[in-house]
Motif scaffolding. Structure first.
Motif, PDB file in Angstrom:
ATOM      1  N   GLN A 139       0.834  -1.206   0.000  1.00 16.66           N
ATOM      2  CA  GLN A 139       0.000   0.000   0.000  1.00 16.66           C
ATOM      3  C   GLN A 139       0.866   1.251   0.000  1.00 16.66           C
ATOM      4  O   GLN A 139       0.547   2.249  -0.650  1.00 16.66           O
ATOM      5  CB  GLN A 139      -0.921   0.007   1.216  1.00 16.66           C
ATOM      6  CG  GLN A 139      -1.948   1.150   1.195  1.00 16.66           C
ATOM      7  CD  GLN A 139      -2.859   1.089  -0.022  1.00 16.66           C
ATOM      8  OE1 GLN A 139      -3.424   0.043  -0.328  1.00 16.66           O
ATOM      9  NE2 GLN A 139      -2.997   2.210  -0.722  1.00 16.66           N
ATOM     10  N   ARG A 140       1.983   1.189   0.703  1.00 15.33           N
ATOM     11  CA  ARG A 140       2.902   2.328   0.719  1.00 15.33           C
ATOM     12  C   ARG A 140       3.431   2.597  -0.680  1.00 15.33           C
ATOM     13  O   ARG A 140       3.562   3.750  -1.101  1.00 15.33           O
ATOM     14  CB  ARG A 140       4.054   2.038   1.683  1.00 15.33           C
ATOM     15  CG  ARG A 140       5.079   3.153   1.787  1.00 15.33           C
ATOM     16  CD  ARG A 140       6.212   2.709   2.696  1.00 15.33           C
ATOM     17  NE  ARG A 140       7.243   3.729   2.824  1.00 15.33           N
ATOM     18  CZ  ARG A 140       8.402   3.536   3.416  1.00 15.33           C
ATOM     19  NH1 ARG A 140       8.685   2.352   3.935  1.00 15.33           N
ATOM     20  NH2 ARG A 140       9.285   4.501   3.499  1.00 15.33           N
ATOM     21  N   ILE A 141       3.737   1.519  -1.406  1.00 16.46           N
ATOM     22  CA  ILE A 141       4.213   1.677  -2.772  1.00 16.46           C
ATOM     23  C   ILE A 141       3.112   2.270  -3.642  1.00 16.46           C
ATOM     24  O   ILE A 141       3.345   3.186  -4.437  1.00 16.46           O
ATOM     25  CB  ILE A 141       4.678   0.323  -3.332  1.00 16.46           C
ATOM     26  CG1 ILE A 141       5.876  -0.198  -2.526  1.00 16.46           C
ATOM     27  CG2 ILE A 141       5.061   0.452  -4.798  1.00 16.46           C
ATOM     28  CD1 ILE A 141       6.349  -1.571  -2.955  1.00 16.46           C
ATOM     29  N   THR A 142       1.902   1.757  -3.471  1.00 12.92           N
ATOM     30  CA  THR A 142       0.770   2.252  -4.248  1.00 12.92           C
ATOM     31  C   THR A 142       0.537   3.736  -4.007  1.00 12.92           C
ATOM     32  O   THR A 142       0.327   4.517  -4.938  1.00 12.92           O
ATOM     33  CB  THR A 142      -0.500   1.457  -3.902  1.00 12.92           C
ATOM     34  OG1 THR A 142      -0.279   0.082  -4.193  1.00 12.92           O
ATOM     35  CG2 THR A 142      -1.705   1.963  -4.684  1.00 12.92           C
ATOM     36  N   ASP A 143       0.576   4.125  -2.735  1.00 14.17           N
ATOM     37  CA  ASP A 143       0.360   5.531  -2.399  1.00 14.17           C
ATOM     38  C   ASP A 143       1.457   6.407  -2.992  1.00 14.17           C
ATOM     39  O   ASP A 143       1.193   7.509  -3.479  1.00 14.17           O
ATOM     40  CB  ASP A 143       0.329   5.706  -0.872  1.00 14.17           C
ATOM     41  CG  ASP A 143      -0.896   5.062  -0.242  1.00 14.17           C
ATOM     42  OD1 ASP A 143      -1.862   4.761  -0.963  1.00 14.17           O
ATOM     43  OD2 ASP A 143      -0.872   4.855   0.996  1.00 14.17           O
ATOM     44  N   GLY A 144       2.698   5.920  -2.970  1.00 17.04           N
ATOM     45  CA  GLY A 144       3.795   6.683  -3.552  1.00 17.04           C
ATOM     46  C   GLY A 144       3.610   6.898  -5.041  1.00 17.04           C
ATOM     47  O   GLY A 144       3.915   7.965  -5.585  1.00 17.04           O
ATOM     48  N   ASN A 145       3.078   5.880  -5.710  1.00 14.61           N
ATOM     49  CA  ASN A 145       2.836   6.004  -7.137  1.00 14.61           C
ATOM     50  C   ASN A 145       1.760   7.044  -7.438  1.00 14.61           C
ATOM     51  O   ASN A 145       1.860   7.809  -8.399  1.00 14.61           O
ATOM     52  CB  ASN A 145       2.423   4.657  -7.715  1.00 14.61           C
ATOM     53  CG  ASN A 145       2.149   4.739  -9.199  1.00 14.61           C
ATOM     54  OD1 ASN A 145       3.013   5.082  -9.971  1.00 14.61           O
ATOM     55  ND2 ASN A 145       0.922   4.445  -9.582  1.00 14.61           N
ATOM     56  N   LYS A 146       0.734   7.077  -6.601  1.00 13.39           N
ATOM     57  CA  LYS A 146      -0.340   8.045  -6.816  1.00 13.39           C
ATOM     58  C   LYS A 146       0.175   9.472  -6.676  1.00 13.39           C
ATOM     59  O   LYS A 146      -0.233  10.374  -7.410  1.00 13.39           O
ATOM     60  CB  LYS A 146      -1.475   7.787  -5.826  1.00 13.39           C
ATOM     61  CG  LYS A 146      -2.245   6.498  -6.096  1.00 13.39           C
ATOM     62  CD  LYS A 146      -3.317   6.287  -5.041  1.00 13.39           C
ATOM     63  CE  LYS A 146      -4.085   4.995  -5.308  1.00 13.39           C
ATOM     64  NZ  LYS A 146      -5.112   4.742  -4.267  1.00 13.39           N
ATOM     65  N   ARG A 147       1.075   9.663  -5.717  1.00 15.93           N
ATOM     66  CA  ARG A 147       1.612  11.001  -5.497  1.00 15.93           C
ATOM     67  C   ARG A 147       2.656  11.394  -6.532  1.00 15.93           C
ATOM     68  O   ARG A 147       2.792  12.563  -6.888  1.00 15.93           O
ATOM     69  CB  ARG A 147       2.253  11.094  -4.096  1.00 15.93           C
ATOM     70  CG  ARG A 147       1.287  11.014  -2.939  1.00 15.93           C
ATOM     71  CD  ARG A 147       1.992  11.418  -1.639  1.00 15.93           C
ATOM     72  NE  ARG A 147       3.182  10.605  -1.394  1.00 15.93           N
ATOM     73  CZ  ARG A 147       3.170   9.460  -0.717  1.00 15.93           C
ATOM     74  NH1 ARG A 147       2.021   8.981  -0.249  1.00 15.93           N
ATOM     75  NH2 ARG A 147       4.288   8.785  -0.518  1.00 15.93           N
ATOM     76  N   CYS A 148       3.414  10.399  -7.002  1.00 13.75           N
ATOM     77  CA  CYS A 148       4.597  10.701  -7.819  1.00 13.75           C
ATOM     78  C   CYS A 148       4.630   9.821  -9.062  1.00 13.75           C
ATOM     79  O   CYS A 148       5.573   9.034  -9.264  1.00 13.75           O
ATOM     80  CB  CYS A 148       5.858  10.500  -6.990  1.00 13.75           C
ATOM     81  SG  CYS A 148       5.919  11.511  -5.498  1.00 13.75           S
ATOM     82  N   GLY A 149       3.612   9.946  -9.894  1.00 15.62           N
ATOM     83  CA  GLY A 149       3.562   9.147 -11.112  1.00 15.62           C
ATOM     84  C   GLY A 149       4.592   9.550 -12.139  1.00 15.62           C
ATOM     85  O   GLY A 149       4.969   8.746 -12.986  1.00 15.62           O
ATOM     86  N   GLU A 150       5.044  10.804 -12.075  1.00 14.74           N
ATOM     87  CA  GLU A 150       6.114  11.263 -12.957  1.00 14.74           C
ATOM     88  C   GLU A 150       7.063  12.124 -12.133  1.00 14.74           C
ATOM     89  O   GLU A 150       6.644  13.076 -11.471  1.00 14.74           O
ATOM     90  CB  GLU A 150       5.579  12.054 -14.147  1.00 14.74           C
ATOM     91  CG  GLU A 150       6.691  12.466 -15.113  1.00 14.74           C
ATOM     92  CD  GLU A 150       6.152  12.806 -16.496  1.00 14.74           C
ATOM     93  OE1 GLU A 150       5.289  12.064 -17.000  1.00 14.74           O
ATOM     94  OE2 GLU A 150       6.605  13.820 -17.039  1.00 14.74           O
ATOM     95  N   VAL A 151       8.329  11.759 -12.153  1.00 10.63           N
ATOM     96  CA  VAL A 151       9.327  12.421 -11.316  1.00 10.63           C
ATOM     97  C   VAL A 151      10.566  12.743 -12.141  1.00 10.63           C
ATOM     98  O   VAL A 151      11.016  11.916 -12.939  1.00 10.63           O
ATOM     99  CB  VAL A 151       9.744  11.522 -10.123  1.00 10.63           C
ATOM    100  CG1 VAL A 151      10.785  12.239  -9.259  1.00 10.63           C
ATOM    101  CG2 VAL A 151       8.533  11.138  -9.285  1.00 10.63           C
ATOM    102  N   GLN A 152      11.101  13.929 -11.933  1.00 12.78           N
ATOM    103  CA  GLN A 152      12.397  14.281 -12.524  1.00 12.78           C
ATOM    104  C   GLN A 152      13.410  14.441 -11.395  1.00 12.78           C
ATOM    105  O   GLN A 152      13.113  15.034 -10.354  1.00 12.78           O
ATOM    106  CB  GLN A 152      12.315  15.576 -13.318  1.00 12.78           C
ATOM    107  CG  GLN A 152      13.639  15.942 -14.007  1.00 12.78           C
ATOM    108  CD  GLN A 152      13.547  17.212 -14.803  1.00 12.78           C
ATOM    109  OE1 GLN A 152      13.692  18.308 -14.259  1.00 12.78           O
ATOM    110  NE2 GLN A 152      13.290  17.084 -16.098  1.00 12.78           N
ATOM    111  N   MET A 153      14.589  13.882 -11.595  1.00  8.91           N
ATOM    112  CA  MET A 153      15.639  13.961 -10.588  1.00  8.91           C
ATOM    113  C   MET A 153      16.915  14.493 -11.238  1.00  8.91           C
ATOM    114  O   MET A 153      17.338  14.015 -12.295  1.00  8.91           O
ATOM    115  CB  MET A 153      15.887  12.581  -9.976  1.00  8.91           C
ATOM    116  CG  MET A 153      16.951  12.560  -8.898  1.00  8.91           C
ATOM    117  SD  MET A 153      16.886  11.055  -7.882  1.00  8.91           S
ATOM    118  CE  MET A 153      17.109   9.802  -9.149  1.00  8.91           C
ATOM    119  N   THR A 154      17.514  15.481 -10.606  1.00 14.53           N
ATOM    120  CA  THR A 154      18.757  16.064 -11.095  1.00 14.53           C
ATOM    121  C   THR A 154      19.822  15.899 -10.024  1.00 14.53           C
ATOM    122  O   THR A 154      19.589  16.194  -8.849  1.00 14.53           O
ATOM    123  CB  THR A 154      18.577  17.557 -11.419  1.00 14.53           C
ATOM    124  OG1 THR A 154      17.539  17.695 -12.393  1.00 14.53           O
ATOM    125  CG2 THR A 154      19.861  18.145 -11.977  1.00 14.53           C
TER     126      THR A 154
END
Length: 246
Positions: A139-154
Motif C-alpha cells: 500500500q505504501r508503494i501504491t500511495d507513492g505512485n499516486k503522489r509521484c507518477g512522474e518524477v524528474q531527478m537532477t
C-alpha cells in the motif's frame, strides 16, 4: 555464465558510472493494488520449502536466457550508490524526494533479507526475481505512485550533471493472479549525463505477497519498449511456484 557487472553495463553509459542507476531505481516507485479477499491459496501457511528452493531455477526462467552471478555485496553496493545519489538530488515535484529516499532505504533493507536470481537474453533484456521471507508494504508503494507518477531527478555523478525522468504506468494483474495481494507497473525512464545523448530504459515490475513472503520480479532493458506478455508469464511463474510449494 554472465557476470553481475553486466547489470552496471546495462544501466550506465561508459562515461558516467551509475548515471542511469537512478532510472534503474524504478523498483522504488510503484503501481496499483490488485487485492481481493477470496483466494485462500495466497494466504495459506508459509511453505516449509527453503527460500532458495522457492526461487525459479535457470530452466524455469524464460527460454533463451543465461543466468547471471549476483553477489550480495555487489547488489548492496549498487543500491547504496543509488541511495547516495538520491540523498543529494533535486526532485521535481519536490515532495517526491522524500518518497524516493524512503523507498530507497526500504529497498536496501529488503534486499538484505532476500534471495535473488537473474538472467539476461540475447537482446540484453534482464529478468530478475526476488523472494523475501517477510511481507512488505504494498500500500505504501501504491500511495507513492499516486503522489509521484512522474518524477524528474537532477544530481551530479562523477562531476557531471545528470537529469533523469521516470514515468509510471499502472498495469492490471494477470488473470492467473486474481485474488492475490499484488501490484504491477511499467516505468519508462530517460537519463542524460552532461552533453551526452539521452538513454532510455523500460522496465516492468511486479510484487505479490504470498503465504507470508514477498515475491518480486523485474524485467528491464535499455530500449523504449518491452514484451509485456513475457513479463506477465515470468511474474505468474514466480508467484505460483511459491503458492504451490510444500
Amino acid at each position: 555464465m554472465a557476470d553481475a557487472d553486466m547489470i552496471t553495463d546495462m544501466i550506465t553509459p561508459r562515461n558516467a558510472r551509475l548515471v542511469v542507476a537512478m532510472a534503474a531505481g524504478a523498483m522504488l516507485v510503484a503501481g496499483c493494488s490488485g487485492k481481493e479477499d477470496s483466494a485462500d491459496r495466497w494466504n495459506s501457511p508459509a511453505p516449509t520449502t527453503s527460500r532458495e528452493q522457492l526461487m525459479l531455477t535457470p530452466a524455469e526462467f524464460p527460454s533463451g536466457t543465461t543466468k547471471l552471478d549476483l553477489p550480495q555485496d555487489k547488489l548492496q553496493s549498487a543500491v547504496g550508490d543509488i541511495s547516495a545519489i538520491q540523498q543529494n538530488a533535486t526532485f521535481t515535484p519536490a515532495e517526491c524526494g522524500s518518497t524516493q529516499q524512503d523507498l530507497g532505504a526500504a529497498t536496501k533493507e529488503l534486499l538484505g533479507q532476500s534471495s535473488i536470481a537473474a538472467a539476461t537474453d540475447k537482446s540484453s533484456v534482464m529478468f530478475m526475481e526476488f523472494i523475501s521471507s517477510r511481507t512488505g508494504n504494498l500500500q505504501r508503494i501504491t500511495d507513492g505512485n499516486k503522489r509521484c507518477g512522474e518524477v524528474q531527478m537532477t544530481s551530479t555523478v562523477d562531476g557531471q550533471q545528470v537529469t533523469a525522468t521516470e514515468h509510471v504506468e499502472n498495469q492490471p494483474m494477470p488473470q492467473e493472479l486474481k485474488g492475490a495481494n499484488a501490484i504491477a507497473y511499467k516505468v519508462s525512464s530517460t537519463a542524460t549525463a552532461g552533453t551526452g545523448s539521452p538513454m532510455t530504459t523500460a522496465a516492468y515490475m511486479g510484487y505479490a505477497e504470498v503465504r507470508g513472503t514477498t515475491v518480486a520480479v523485474r524485467v528491464a532493458a535499455l530500449q523504449d519498449s518491452l514484451d509485456k506478455a513475457a513479463f506477465e508469464q515470468f511474474f505468474v511463474a514466480a508467484v505460483q511456484k511459491v503458492a504451490n510449494a510444500a
